[in-house]
Design a protein around this motif. Structure first.
Motif, mmCIF file in Angstrom:
data_model
loop_
_atom_site.group_PDB
_atom_site.id
_atom_site.type_symbol
_atom_site.label_atom_id
_atom_site.label_comp_id
_atom_site.label_asym_id
_atom_site.label_seq_id
_atom_site.Cartn_x
_atom_site.Cartn_y
_atom_site.Cartn_z
ATOM 1 N N ARG A 1 0.818 -1.211 0.000
ATOM 2 C CA ARG A 1 0.000 0.000 0.000
ATOM 3 C C ARG A 1 0.861 1.275 0.000
ATOM 4 O O ARG A 1 0.574 2.243 -0.695
ATOM 5 N N HIS A 2 1.924 1.273 0.796
ATOM 6 C CA HIS A 2 2.784 2.452 0.872
ATOM 7 C C HIS A 2 3.412 2.761 -0.492
ATOM 8 O O HIS A 2 3.468 3.919 -0.913
ATOM 9 N N THR A 3 3.853 1.743 -1.196
ATOM 10 C CA THR A 3 4.455 1.935 -2.512
ATOM 11 C C THR A 3 3.424 2.474 -3.500
ATOM 12 O O THR A 3 3.717 3.381 -4.280
ATOM 13 N N LEU A 4 2.215 1.964 -3.438
ATOM 14 C CA LEU A 4 1.152 2.470 -4.314
ATOM 15 C C LEU A 4 0.845 3.945 -4.013
ATOM 16 O O LEU A 4 0.645 4.742 -4.924
ATOM 17 N N ASP A 5 0.820 4.285 -2.725
ATOM 18 C CA ASP A 5 0.591 5.682 -2.330
ATOM 19 C C ASP A 5 1.676 6.590 -2.895
ATOM 20 O O ASP A 5 1.402 7.685 -3.388
ATOM 21 N N MET A 6 2.928 6.131 -2.814
ATOM 22 C CA MET A 6 4.044 6.925 -3.330
ATOM 23 C C MET A 6 3.939 7.094 -4.854
ATOM 24 O O MET A 6 4.201 8.171 -5.381
ATOM 25 N N LEU A 7 3.540 6.046 -5.541
ATOM 26 C CA LEU A 7 3.369 6.153 -6.993
ATOM 27 C C LEU A 7 2.290 7.169 -7.343
ATOM 28 O O LEU A 7 2.438 7.948 -8.291
ATOM 29 N N LEU A 8 1.209 7.171 -6.578
ATOM 30 C CA LEU A 8 0.154 8.157 -6.796
ATOM 31 C C LEU A 8 0.721 9.561 -6.621
ATOM 32 O O LEU A 8 0.464 10.452 -7.431
ATOM 33 N N SER A 9 1.500 9.754 -5.569
ATOM 34 C CA SER A 9 2.095 11.070 -5.338
ATOM 35 C C SER A 9 2.999 11.483 -6.491
ATOM 36 O O SER A 9 2.979 12.634 -6.925
ATOM 37 N N PHE A 10 3.811 10.551 -6.979
ATOM 38 C CA PHE A 10 4.702 10.880 -8.089
ATOM 39 C C PHE A 10 3.915 11.273 -9.333
ATOM 40 O O PHE A 10 4.341 12.143 -10.082
ATOM 41 N N THR A 11 2.779 10.630 -9.557
ATOM 42 C CA THR A 11 2.007 10.988 -10.745
ATOM 43 C C THR A 11 1.346 12.358 -10.601
ATOM 44 O O THR A 11 1.074 13.017 -11.591
ATOM 45 N N MET A 12 1.104 12.799 -9.374
ATOM 46 C CA MET A 12 0.433 14.073 -9.135
ATOM 47 C C MET A 12 1.384 15.240 -8.900
ATOM 48 O O MET A 12 1.035 16.394 -9.142
ATOM 49 N N ALA A 13 2.593 14.973 -8.423
ATOM 50 C CA ALA A 13 3.521 16.048 -8.057
ATOM 51 C C ALA A 13 3.839 16.972 -9.229
ATOM 52 O O ALA A 13 3.768 18.194 -9.092
ATOM 53 N N ALA A 14 4.206 16.404 -10.362
ATOM 54 C CA ALA A 14 4.558 17.233 -11.518
ATOM 55 C C ALA A 14 3.369 18.088 -11.940
ATOM 56 O O ALA A 14 3.526 19.265 -12.275
ATOM 57 N N HIS A 15 2.188 17.513 -11.914
ATOM 58 C CA HIS A 15 0.989 18.266 -12.300
ATOM 59 C C HIS A 15 0.751 19.422 -11.330
ATOM 60 O O HIS A 15 0.471 20.544 -11.749
ATOM 61 N N ALA A 16 0.855 19.151 -10.033
ATOM 62 C CA ALA A 16 0.641 20.193 -9.023
ATOM 63 C C ALA A 16 1.682 21.312 -9.172
ATOM 64 O O ALA A 16 1.344 22.497 -9.079
ATOM 65 N N LEU A 17 2.945 20.958 -9.422
ATOM 66 C CA LEU A 17 3.985 21.968 -9.619
ATOM 67 C C LEU A 17 3.733 22.768 -10.896
ATOM 68 O O LEU A 17 3.834 23.994 -10.903
ATOM 69 N N HIS A 18 3.386 22.061 -11.961
ATOM 70 C CA HIS A 18 3.155 22.723 -13.248
ATOM 71 C C HIS A 18 1.965 23.668 -13.196
ATOM 72 O O HIS A 18 1.993 24.755 -13.777
ATOM 73 N N GLU A 19 0.918 23.271 -12.507
ATOM 74 C CA GLU A 19 -0.319 24.060 -12.475
ATOM 75 C C GLU A 19 -0.340 25.113 -11.367
ATOM 76 O O GLU A 19 -1.302 25.861 -11.252
ATOM 77 N N GLY A 20 0.704 25.144 -10.523
ATOM 78 C CA GLY A 20 0.803 26.213 -9.538
ATOM 79 C C GLY A 20 0.186 25.952 -8.177
ATOM 80 O O GLY A 20 0.129 26.851 -7.343
ATOM 81 N N SER A 21 -0.277 24.734 -7.916
ATOM 82 C CA SER A 21 -0.828 24.455 -6.586
ATOM 83 C C SER A 21 0.265 24.022 -5.617
ATOM 84 O O SER A 21 0.059 23.976 -4.411
ATOM 85 N N ALA A 22 1.459 23.730 -6.149
ATOM 86 C CA ALA A 22 2.625 23.380 -5.329
ATOM 87 C C ALA A 22 3.815 24.174 -5.842
ATOM 88 O O ALA A 22 3.822 24.652 -6.981
ATOM 89 N N GLU A 23 4.796 24.334 -4.985
ATOM 90 C CA GLU A 23 6.061 24.937 -5.387
ATOM 91 C C GLU A 23 7.175 24.198 -4.671
ATOM 92 O O GLU A 23 6.938 23.478 -3.697
ATOM 93 N N TYR A 24 8.368 24.339 -5.182
ATOM 94 C CA TYR A 24 9.523 23.688 -4.583
ATOM 95 C C TYR A 24 10.550 24.772 -4.316
ATOM 96 O O TYR A 24 10.710 25.689 -5.115
ATOM 97 N N GLY A 25 11.197 24.691 -3.180
ATOM 98 C CA GLY A 25 12.137 25.755 -2.880
ATOM 99 C C GLY A 25 13.042 25.447 -1.713
ATOM 100 O O GLY A 25 13.031 24.347 -1.154
ATOM 101 N N MET A 26 13.808 26.464 -1.363
ATOM 102 C CA MET A 26 14.729 26.361 -0.239
ATOM 103 C C MET A 26 14.548 27.584 0.657
ATOM 104 O O MET A 26 14.526 28.717 0.166
ATOM 105 N N LEU A 27 14.392 27.328 1.931
ATOM 106 C CA LEU A 27 14.329 28.380 2.940
ATOM 107 C C LEU A 27 15.535 28.215 3.853
ATOM 108 O O LEU A 27 15.825 27.100 4.314
ATOM 109 N N VAL A 28 16.228 29.301 4.104
ATOM 110 C CA VAL A 28 17.370 29.280 5.020
ATOM 111 C C VAL A 28 17.059 30.235 6.157
ATOM 112 O O VAL A 28 16.771 31.425 5.927
#
Length: 122
Positions: free
Chosen positions: A91-118
């Motif tokens: 189940r955990h592996t399936l959950d991770m695969l779902l996340s991988f399929t959604m992450a790029a879409h969320a980043l591309h469409e602006g609902s997620a961002e990736y960054g560094m805070l110091v």
């Protein structure tokens, strides 16, 4: 004294303003990683400030991360399409695969961002 560095994905501050499909992608991204709701950068900055940390640097790394997440998205789709493999995954592996399929879409469409805070503790 010292520094705290966070390099990660964040819920975009524009989350409420993006279209519904992008919000759903972000929620699926979060749920696959078993996160109820990712912090925004603003959430991290506020929390760090309450702990006596001062923001020193805020970098947007979304474009570079998006290229890498697209590779993960392609890989996850291949596995998910090969349905016969699914019964051998936990189940955990399936959950991770779902996340991988959604992450790029969320980043591309602006609902997620990736960054560094110091942060710095003086």
């Amino acid at each position: 004294g010292g520094r705290l560095v966070i390099v990660d994905g964040f819920r975009s501050r524009r989350f409420r303003r993006v279209d519904n499909e992008a919000r759903v992608a972000m929620r699926l991204f979060e749920s696959g990683f078993h996160i109820r709701k990712m912090f925004t950068k603003r959430d991290w900055i506020r929390t760090a400030s309450e702990c006596g940390l001062r923001l020193e640097r805020d970098l947007d790394l979304t474009d570079g991360a998006l290229r890498r997440w697209k590779h993960g998205w392609r890989f996850a789709r291949i596995i998910l399409r090969a349905g016969f493999l699914l019964r051998n995954l936990n189940r955990h592996t399936l959950d991770m695969l779902l996340s991988f399929t959604m992450a790029a879409h969320a980043l591309h469409e602006g609902s997620a961002e990736y960054g560094m805070l110091v942060f710095r503790k003086d």
